[in-house]
Scaffold this motif. Structure first.
Motif, short mmCIF file in Angstrom:
data_model
loop_
_atom_site.label_atom_id
_atom_site.label_comp_id
_atom_site.label_asym_id
_atom_site.label_seq_id
_atom_site.Cartn_x
_atom_site.Cartn_y
_atom_site.Cartn_z
N MET A 167 0.83 -1.20 0.00
CA MET A 167 0.00 0.00 0.00
C MET A 167 0.86 1.25 0.00
N MET A 168 0.26 2.34 -0.48
CA MET A 168 0.92 3.63 -0.41
C MET A 168 -0.04 4.62 0.23
N GLY A 169 0.52 5.45 1.12
CA GLY A 169 -0.23 6.55 1.70
C GLY A 169 0.44 7.84 1.28
N VAL A 170 -0.36 8.82 0.85
CA VAL A 170 0.17 10.10 0.38
C VAL A 170 -0.49 11.23 1.14
N ASP A 171 0.34 12.04 1.79
CA ASP A 171 -0.13 13.23 2.50
C ASP A 171 0.40 14.43 1.73
N LEU A 172 -0.50 15.19 1.12
CA LEU A 172 -0.11 16.31 0.28
C LEU A 172 -0.11 17.61 1.08
N ALA A 173 0.88 18.43 0.83
CA ALA A 173 1.01 19.72 1.51
C ALA A 173 0.99 20.83 0.46
N TRP A 174 0.46 21.97 0.84
CA TRP A 174 0.37 23.09 -0.09
C TRP A 174 0.82 24.36 0.60
N GLY A 175 2.04 24.75 0.33
CA GLY A 175 2.54 26.02 0.85
C GLY A 175 3.00 25.92 2.30
N ALA A 198 5.05 10.52 0.77
CA ALA A 198 4.45 9.24 0.38
C ALA A 198 5.20 8.14 1.10
N ILE A 199 4.45 7.22 1.66
CA ILE A 199 5.02 6.04 2.32
C ILE A 199 4.47 4.81 1.62
N VAL A 200 5.36 3.89 1.27
CA VAL A 200 4.97 2.61 0.71
C VAL A 200 5.25 1.56 1.78
N ARG A 201 4.26 0.72 2.04
CA ARG A 201 4.46 -0.32 3.04
C ARG A 201 3.94 -1.66 2.54
N GLN A 202 4.58 -2.71 3.03
CA GLN A 202 4.15 -4.08 2.77
C GLN A 202 3.79 -4.65 4.13
N GLY A 203 2.53 -4.96 4.32
CA GLY A 203 2.09 -5.39 5.64
C GLY A 203 2.36 -4.27 6.64
N ASN A 204 3.14 -4.57 7.68
CA ASN A 204 3.43 -3.58 8.72
C ASN A 204 4.83 -2.98 8.60
N LYS A 205 5.48 -3.18 7.47
CA LYS A 205 6.84 -2.66 7.29
C LYS A 205 6.82 -1.53 6.26
N VAL A 206 7.31 -0.37 6.67
CA VAL A 206 7.47 0.74 5.74
C VAL A 206 8.69 0.45 4.88
N LEU A 207 8.46 0.38 3.57
CA LEU A 207 9.54 0.08 2.63
C LEU A 207 10.29 1.33 2.20
N THR A 208 9.54 2.39 2.01
CA THR A 208 10.17 3.65 1.60
C THR A 208 9.32 4.83 2.04
N LEU A 209 10.01 5.93 2.22
CA LEU A 209 9.37 7.19 2.56
C LEU A 209 10.00 8.23 1.63
N GLU A 210 9.17 8.94 0.89
CA GLU A 210 9.68 9.96 -0.04
C GLU A 210 8.98 11.28 0.24
N ARG A 211 9.77 12.35 0.14
CA ARG A 211 9.25 13.71 0.37
C ARG A 211 9.51 14.56 -0.86
N ASN A 243 -2.82 -0.22 -4.34
CA ASN A 243 -3.76 0.44 -3.45
C ASN A 243 -3.11 1.70 -2.89
N VAL A 244 -3.69 2.86 -3.21
CA VAL A 244 -3.14 4.15 -2.80
C VAL A 244 -4.19 4.89 -1.97
N ASN A 245 -3.80 5.32 -0.78
CA ASN A 245 -4.64 6.19 0.05
C ASN A 245 -4.07 7.59 -0.07
N LEU A 246 -4.89 8.54 -0.51
CA LEU A 246 -4.40 9.87 -0.83
C LEU A 246 -5.22 10.95 -0.13
N ASP A 247 -4.53 11.89 0.48
CA ASP A 247 -5.14 13.06 1.09
C ASP A 247 -5.86 13.84 -0.02
N ALA A 248 -7.17 13.74 -0.05
CA ALA A 248 -7.93 14.31 -1.17
C ALA A 248 -8.62 15.62 -0.81
#
Length: 168
Positions: free
Chosen positions: A21-29, A36-49, A75-80
């Protein structure tokens, strides 16, 4: 989250079964970063800013697509909310499965939580307490997790202290 719980989670060996899964928290200004964090099960595989201006939203779309393709995320969860709305629309129009997250909306368990933000963070905190999550050794992530505070709102429901209030 306690600092000890967070530190114990750094590079912990955990079960990686489950959805990628990927979770994306978007910031504006305001100097905030999108994450964005990508995880497999309960392990965060990568974190990108990254930091893009609102008018550069297509760059955020491309960044997210790059991560989806690199990790084969389904599966992507995105701050909409707000600036995330056009990014959500663009990704879904391009055929990506994206779940819109609107943190201020009513919680699934509205008797216990004020909104979805409080409910999501409470469940995340539970993973830290139960030692079932692994995060990378990333100072900003650790600091941000440690800064999250909550209180009890009306009707004895859990509510997170707003980011704006904590910055004061």
């Amino acid at each position: 989250f306690s600092s000890l719980e967070i530190k114990r989670a750094i590079d912990r060996e955990v079960n990686t079964e489950g959805l990628l899964m990927m979770g994306v928290d978007l910031a504006w200004g305001g100097g905030d970063e999108s994450v964005a964090i990508v995880r497999q099960g309960n392990k965060v595989l990568t974190l990108e800013r990254w930091m893009f201006r609102l008018e550069d939203s297509i760059l955020s779309v491309q960044k997210i697509i790059d991560l989806i393709q690199r990790y084969n995320v389904k599966n992507v969860n995105l701050d909409a909310v707000s600036g995330g709305s056009p990014i959500y629309s663009e990704l879904t129009q391009r055929g990506y499965k994206v779940n819109p997250i609107i943190a201020g909306e009513k919680a699934n368990d509205s008797e216990r939580y004020v909104n979805q933000r409080a409910e999501m963070y409470y469940h995340l905190q539970k993973r830290f307490r139960e030692n079932t999550i692994s995060i990378p050794n990333d100072r900003d992530l650790v600091d941000q997790l440690a800064s999250i505070k909550y209180g009890i709102a009306s009707e004895k429901r859990i509510q997170l202290i707003s980011k704006e209030y904590m910055r004061k």
